[in-house]
Design a protein around this motif. Structure first.
Motif, PDB file in Angstrom:
ATOM      1  N   MET A   1       0.847  -1.195   0.000  1.00 43.70           N
ATOM      2  CA  MET A   1       0.000   0.000   0.000  1.00 43.70           C
ATOM      3  C   MET A   1       0.881   1.242   0.000  1.00 43.70           C
ATOM      4  SD  MET A   1      -2.879   1.258   2.798  1.00 43.70           S
ATOM      5  CE  MET A   1      -4.217   0.236   2.220  1.00 43.70           C
ATOM      6  N   ARG A   2       0.589   2.146  -0.940  1.00 39.82           N
ATOM      7  CA  ARG A   2       1.283   3.436  -1.028  1.00 39.82           C
ATOM      8  C   ARG A   2       0.235   4.527  -0.823  1.00 39.82           C
ATOM      9  NH1 ARG A   2       6.379   2.936  -3.609  1.00 39.82           N
ATOM     10  NH2 ARG A   2       6.275   5.086  -4.335  1.00 39.82           N
ATOM     11  N   ILE A   3       0.381   5.299   0.240  1.00 42.55           N
ATOM     12  CA  ILE A   3      -0.655   6.238   0.679  1.00 42.55           C
ATOM     13  C   ILE A   3      -0.243   7.673   0.362  1.00 42.55           C
ATOM     14  CG2 ILE A   3      -1.988   7.067   2.653  1.00 42.55           C
ATOM     15  CD1 ILE A   3      -1.164   4.393   4.061  1.00 42.55           C
ATOM     16  N   LEU A   4      -1.183   8.447  -0.143  1.00 44.88           N
ATOM     17  CA  LEU A   4      -1.026   9.887  -0.285  1.00 44.88           C
ATOM     18  C   LEU A   4      -2.010  10.563   0.659  1.00 44.88           C
ATOM     19  CD1 LEU A   4      -0.180  12.598  -1.612  1.00 44.88           C
ATOM     20  CD2 LEU A   4      -1.865  12.115  -3.418  1.00 44.88           C
ATOM     21  N   VAL A   5      -1.501  11.364   1.587  1.00 43.40           N
ATOM     22  CA  VAL A   5      -2.341  12.153   2.477  1.00 43.40           C
ATOM     23  C   VAL A   5      -2.338  13.591   1.966  1.00 43.40           C
ATOM     24  CG1 VAL A   5      -2.693  12.998   4.830  1.00 43.40           C
ATOM     25  CG2 VAL A   5      -1.812  10.694   4.460  1.00 43.40           C
ATOM     26  N   VAL A   6      -3.504  14.094   1.594  1.00 45.93           N
ATOM     27  CA  VAL A   6      -3.621  15.466   1.107  1.00 45.93           C
ATOM     28  C   VAL A   6      -3.991  16.364   2.276  1.00 45.93           C
ATOM     29  CG1 VAL A   6      -4.750  17.025  -0.510  1.00 45.93           C
ATOM     30  CG2 VAL A   6      -4.306  14.649  -1.174  1.00 45.93           C
ATOM     31  N   GLY A   7      -3.056  17.194   2.704  1.00 43.82           N
ATOM     32  CA  GLY A   7      -3.273  18.091   3.834  1.00 43.82           C
ATOM     33  C   GLY A   7      -2.441  17.711   5.030  1.00 43.82           C
ATOM     34  N   SER A   8      -1.645  18.665   5.520  1.00 43.92           N
ATOM     35  CA  SER A   8      -0.821  18.390   6.705  1.00 43.92           C
ATOM     36  C   SER A   8      -1.148  19.364   7.826  1.00 43.92           C
ATOM     37  CB  SER A   8       0.674  18.458   6.357  1.00 43.92           C
ATOM     38  OG  SER A   8       1.033  19.743   5.874  1.00 43.92           O
ATOM     39  N   GLY A   9      -2.444  19.731   7.917  1.00 39.18           N
ATOM     40  CA  GLY A   9      -2.900  20.496   9.072  1.00 39.18           C
ATOM     41  C   GLY A   9      -2.967  19.584  10.288  1.00 39.18           C
ATOM     42  N   GLY A  10      -3.814  19.920  11.246  1.00 38.72           N
ATOM     43  CA  GLY A  10      -3.866  19.162  12.486  1.00 38.72           C
ATOM     44  C   GLY A  10      -4.131  17.685  12.276  1.00 38.72           C
ATOM     45  N   VAL A  11      -5.164  17.344  11.479  1.00 36.16           N
ATOM     46  CA  VAL A  11      -5.530  15.945  11.290  1.00 36.16           C
ATOM     47  C   VAL A  11      -4.511  15.227  10.411  1.00 36.16           C
ATOM     48  CG1 VAL A  11      -7.277  14.370  10.396  1.00 36.16           C
ATOM     49  CG2 VAL A  11      -7.972  16.395  11.682  1.00 36.16           C
ATOM     50  N   GLY A  12      -4.109  15.846   9.306  1.00 37.09           N
ATOM     51  CA  GLY A  12      -3.118  15.218   8.438  1.00 37.09           C
ATOM     52  C   GLY A  12      -1.809  14.960   9.156  1.00 37.09           C
ATOM     53  N   ASP A  13      -1.395  15.905   9.982  1.00 37.81           N
ATOM     54  CA  ASP A  13      -0.173  15.736  10.760  1.00 37.81           C
ATOM     55  C   ASP A  13      -0.314  14.564  11.733  1.00 37.81           C
ATOM     56  OD1 ASP A  13       2.488  17.029  11.781  1.00 37.81           O
ATOM     57  OD2 ASP A  13       1.280  16.801  13.585  1.00 37.81           O
ATOM     58  N   ALA A  14      -1.462  14.463  12.402  1.00 36.51           N
ATOM     59  CA  ALA A  14      -1.686  13.370  13.346  1.00 36.51           C
ATOM     60  C   ALA A  14      -1.754  12.024  12.633  1.00 36.51           C
ATOM     61  CB  ALA A  14      -2.963  13.614  14.143  1.00 36.51           C
ATOM     62  N   VAL A  15      -2.335  11.987  11.431  1.00 35.17           N
ATOM     63  CA  VAL A  15      -2.371  10.748  10.647  1.00 35.17           C
ATOM     64  C   VAL A  15      -0.960  10.218  10.444  1.00 35.17           C
ATOM     65  CG1 VAL A  15      -2.727   9.865   8.300  1.00 35.17           C
ATOM     66  CG2 VAL A  15      -4.561  11.103   9.454  1.00 35.17           C
ATOM     67  N   ALA A  16      -0.046  11.084  10.033  1.00 33.55           N
ATOM     68  CA  ALA A  16       1.325  10.650   9.782  1.00 33.55           C
ATOM     69  C   ALA A  16       2.003  10.164  11.059  1.00 33.55           C
ATOM     70  CB  ALA A  16       2.116  11.798   9.160  1.00 33.55           C
ATOM     71  N   ARG A  17       1.781  10.866  12.168  1.00 32.03           N
ATOM     72  CA  ARG A  17       2.394  10.473  13.438  1.00 32.03           C
ATOM     73  C   ARG A  17       1.882   9.105  13.903  1.00 32.03           C
ATOM     74  NH1 ARG A  17       4.422  15.139  16.637  1.00 32.03           N
ATOM     75  NH2 ARG A  17       4.336  16.998  15.310  1.00 32.03           N
ATOM     76  N   ILE A  18       0.595   8.852  13.693  1.00 35.57           N
ATOM     77  CA  ILE A  18       0.018   7.560  14.085  1.00 35.57           C
ATOM     78  C   ILE A  18       0.516   6.460  13.155  1.00 35.57           C
ATOM     79  CG2 ILE A  18      -2.141   6.262  14.259  1.00 35.57           C
ATOM     80  CD1 ILE A  18      -3.479   9.035  14.958  1.00 35.57           C
ATOM     81  N   ALA A  19       0.489   6.720  11.845  1.00 36.69           N
ATOM     82  CA  ALA A  19       0.880   5.711  10.864  1.00 36.69           C
ATOM     83  C   ALA A  19       2.340   5.307  11.003  1.00 36.69           C
ATOM     84  CB  ALA A  19       0.611   6.238   9.455  1.00 36.69           C
ATOM     85  N   ALA A  20       3.172   6.229  11.488  1.00 37.74           N
ATOM     86  CA  ALA A  20       4.609   5.936  11.604  1.00 37.74           C
ATOM     87  C   ALA A  20       4.882   4.697  12.451  1.00 37.74           C
ATOM     88  CB  ALA A  20       5.332   7.141  12.199  1.00 37.74           C
ATOM     89  N   ARG A  21       3.971   4.372  13.365  1.00 44.97           N
ATOM     90  CA  ARG A  21       4.182   3.238  14.273  1.00 44.97           C
ATOM     91  C   ARG A  21       3.617   1.922  13.735  1.00 44.97           C
ATOM     92  NH1 ARG A  21       3.462   5.995  20.263  1.00 44.97           N
ATOM     93  NH2 ARG A  21       4.185   8.081  19.686  1.00 44.97           N
ATOM     94  N   ARG A  22       3.067   1.964  12.509  1.00 45.02           N
ATOM     95  CA  ARG A  22       2.465   0.779  11.915  1.00 45.02           C
ATOM     96  C   ARG A  22       3.285   0.314  10.710  1.00 45.02           C
ATOM     97  NH1 ARG A  22      -0.499  -0.858  15.829  1.00 45.02           N
ATOM     98  NH2 ARG A  22      -1.495  -2.285  14.350  1.00 45.02           N
ATOM     99  N   THR A  23       3.185  -0.959  10.383  1.00 43.34           N
ATOM    100  CA  THR A  23       4.023  -1.537   9.337  1.00 43.34           C
ATOM    101  C   THR A  23       3.264  -1.920   8.073  1.00 43.34           C
ATOM    102  OG1 THR A  23       3.745  -3.757  10.257  1.00 43.34           O
ATOM    103  CG2 THR A  23       5.624  -2.469  11.058  1.00 43.34           C
ATOM    104  N   PHE A  24       1.970  -1.597   7.966  1.00 42.66           N
ATOM    105  CA  PHE A  24       1.150  -2.132   6.893  1.00 42.66           C
ATOM    106  C   PHE A  24       1.345  -1.445   5.543  1.00 42.66           C
ATOM    107  CE2 PHE A  24      -1.448   1.235   8.795  1.00 42.66           C
ATOM    108  CZ  PHE A  24      -1.936   1.902   7.680  1.00 42.66           C
ATOM    109  N   PHE A  25       2.069  -0.334   5.477  1.00 41.79           N
ATOM    110  CA  PHE A  25       2.211   0.401   4.227  1.00 41.79           C
ATOM    111  C   PHE A  25       3.678   0.534   3.836  1.00 41.79           C
ATOM    112  CE2 PHE A  25       2.454   3.450   7.632  1.00 41.79           C
ATOM    113  CZ  PHE A  25       3.432   4.351   7.246  1.00 41.79           C
ATOM    114  N   GLU A  26       3.879   0.770   2.548  1.00 42.19           N
ATOM    115  CA  GLU A  26       5.212   0.867   1.975  1.00 42.19           C
ATOM    116  C   GLU A  26       5.717   2.301   1.924  1.00 42.19           C
ATOM    117  OE1 GLU A  26       6.942   0.330  -2.595  1.00 42.19           O
ATOM    118  OE2 GLU A  26       5.087  -0.652  -1.973  1.00 42.19           O
ATOM    119  N   ARG A  27       4.829   3.244   1.598  1.00 39.56           N
ATOM    120  CA  ARG A  27       5.217   4.645   1.436  1.00 39.56           C
ATOM    121  C   ARG A  27       4.046   5.529   1.843  1.00 39.56           C
ATOM    122  NH1 ARG A  27       8.834   7.399  -1.879  1.00 39.56           N
ATOM    123  NH2 ARG A  27      10.190   5.685  -1.245  1.00 39.56           N
ATOM    124  N   LEU A  28       4.323   6.663   2.492  1.00 43.18           N
ATOM    125  CA  LEU A  28       3.279   7.640   2.818  1.00 43.18           C
ATOM    126  C   LEU A  28       3.777   9.016   2.403  1.00 43.18           C
ATOM    127  CD1 LEU A  28       0.943   7.710   5.874  1.00 43.18           C
ATOM    128  CD2 LEU A  28       1.886   9.839   4.969  1.00 43.18           C
TER     129      LEU A  28
END
Length: 427
Positions: A1-28
């Motif tokens: 899975m290769r994920i694109l997150v559009v937006g790095s405001g409060g929610v987008g920033d938190a998405v990246a911080r949470i996802a960093a601890r998971r192994t299910f994706f290849e690229r974000l």
């Protein structure tokens, strides 16, 4: 899975911080109109990346479907998470479809009030423009998972769970959202600082609230005739939230759950009430009276300016207020009806996040963290094949148990964020 997150405001920033601890994706890929902001998010997430080297920053104009399509293709993204204001839903939605990727969002395409009877009948409803494209997504074998935040999102998962496991029949699905959050200014005194995008909050709270009624649907031509509207801040009620929050006055506001739940879950009524509080309601009324809730530009010394954008610019960025915030936020669903044993039943399914915990663990304030964790859980279920589908679907269309188990399971197996169920007196 290769994920694109559009937006790095409060929610987008938190998405990246949470996802960093998971192994299910290849690229974000974190994309924003402000590349420096996207890079800050990537730097913060990369510090906790359990795999390493998976985060990339990019720039994008979210108002351009062509720009979104090009970015999806450039990075080979297989899933795109929309983490920006709902005014950008349609160009991102269309750009992702054109690029052949799957799509998730946390807020749906905007509504437009009925031109003649705004406080009786809906006009264009939240998500109507996305559901109109459902056939195209299904034909292409692509998934658009809409409303997959906390509210909408987790509340919709709760509705699916209640229908499948707790109730024989449901009288009402009533989303109830409240908090006891306080933000302090530099002088140590409480200040007015919304914990979520004020642009989105104004949209939700000043548009005509929508309610769904099975009685109206059955008296009319079906599902579409079940939705009706009321004036803003209608039918205030004091709702008892679990500790440490307690009693909060809640009012009807426009929200996606009411447009999503009746499509997949049988209930006689669906409502959404938000615990705004007297001060917040007063501010919103004043903004409306002065025309400062308008999105159409006005001329200010020859320069076109959107009044709502000015309001947003004058308030603290919700992503930055976490260190000055205390308290907890609660998202939940009150379900009433007949339990599986045939007796009357009333339960409140809920999820509480404490700001001190989310700041200490993730560096994200509790409201944005609570919103962000749910699409990450959904992405993991999609990556592992536990969830799958095609078309434009809400969270109710998927198995709730798998989601709730993964959310609550202790880390590192799960996300370590338990949910609760309060039995209440149906009398």
């Amino acid at each position: 899975m290769r994920i694109l997150v559009v937006g790095s405001g409060g929610v987008g920033d938190a998405v990246a911080r949470i996802a960093a601890r998971r192994t299910f994706f290849e690229r974000l890929v974190v994309a924003d109109v402000d590349l420096a902001r996207a890079r800050r998010t990537v730097d913060a997430a990369s510090e906790h990346d359990v795999v390493g080297g998976r985060f990339v920053a990019a720039v994008v104009d979210a108002s351009s479907a062509a720009a979104v399509e090009a970015l999806v293709r450039e990075h080979g993204a297989t899933y795109v998470l929309n983490a920006v204001d709902p005014r950008f839903v349609l160009p991102i939605f269309e750009g992702v479809r054109a690029a052949g990727a799957d799509y998730l969002d946390m807020a749906m395409s905007l509504s437009h009030p009925h031109p003649d009877r705004p406080y009786e009948l809906p006009g264009v409803k939240l998500g109507d423009e996305q559901f109109a494209a459902a056939g195209d997504w299904a034909t292409a074998g692509r998934l658009a998972l809409v409303g997959m935040g906390v509210e909408p999102g987790l509340s919709d998962v709760f509705a699916r769970y209640a229908a499948d496991h707790l109730f024989k029949s449901i009288d009402e699905l009533g989303v109830r959202d409240g908090a006891n959050l306080v933000v302090l200014g530099d002088d140590g005194e409480p200040v007015f600082a919304p914990s979520f995008s004020i642009w989105t909050t104004i949209e939700e709270c000043l548009n005509p609230p929508v309610i769904w009624s099975a009685d109206r649907a059955e008296a009319g031509a079906g599902l579409e005739d079940g939705w009706f509207t009321t004036p803003p801040f209608h039918e205030p009620e004091v709702f008892r939230f679990p500790e440490p929050i307690g009693d909060v006055e809640c009012v009807h506001v426009e929200h996606e759950e009411v447009l999503l739940m009746p499509r997949w879950v049988d209930a006689r009524k669906v409502t959404f009430k938000y615990g705004l509080g007297e001060e917040f309601i007063g501010v919103l009324r004043t903004l409306h009276t002065l025309g400062l809730d308008r999105t159409e530009p006005v001329q200010v010394r020859g320069v076109p300016v959107s009044p709502r954008d000015v309001v947003a610019a004058c308030l603290p960025d919700p992503a930055t207020i976490g260190p000055r915030m205390s308290g907890s936020t609660c998202a939940g669903l009150l379900v009433t009806g007949t339990g599986t044993d045939g007796s009357p039943r009333e339960v409140y399914l809920h999820h509480i996040v404490d700001n001190a915990w989310s700041m200490a663990e993730y560096g994200a304030q509790c409201v944005v963290w609570q919103t962000a964790v749910n699409p990450v859980v959904a992405l993991e279920l999609l990556a592992t094949g536990v969830w799958s589908g095609a078309g434009v679907l809400g969270p109710e269309a998927f198995d709730a148990v798998a989601f709730l188990d993964l959310l609550a399971a202790p880390t590192p197996a799960g996300y370590g964020s338990p949910w609760g169920l309060d039995e209440r007196d149906p009398a």
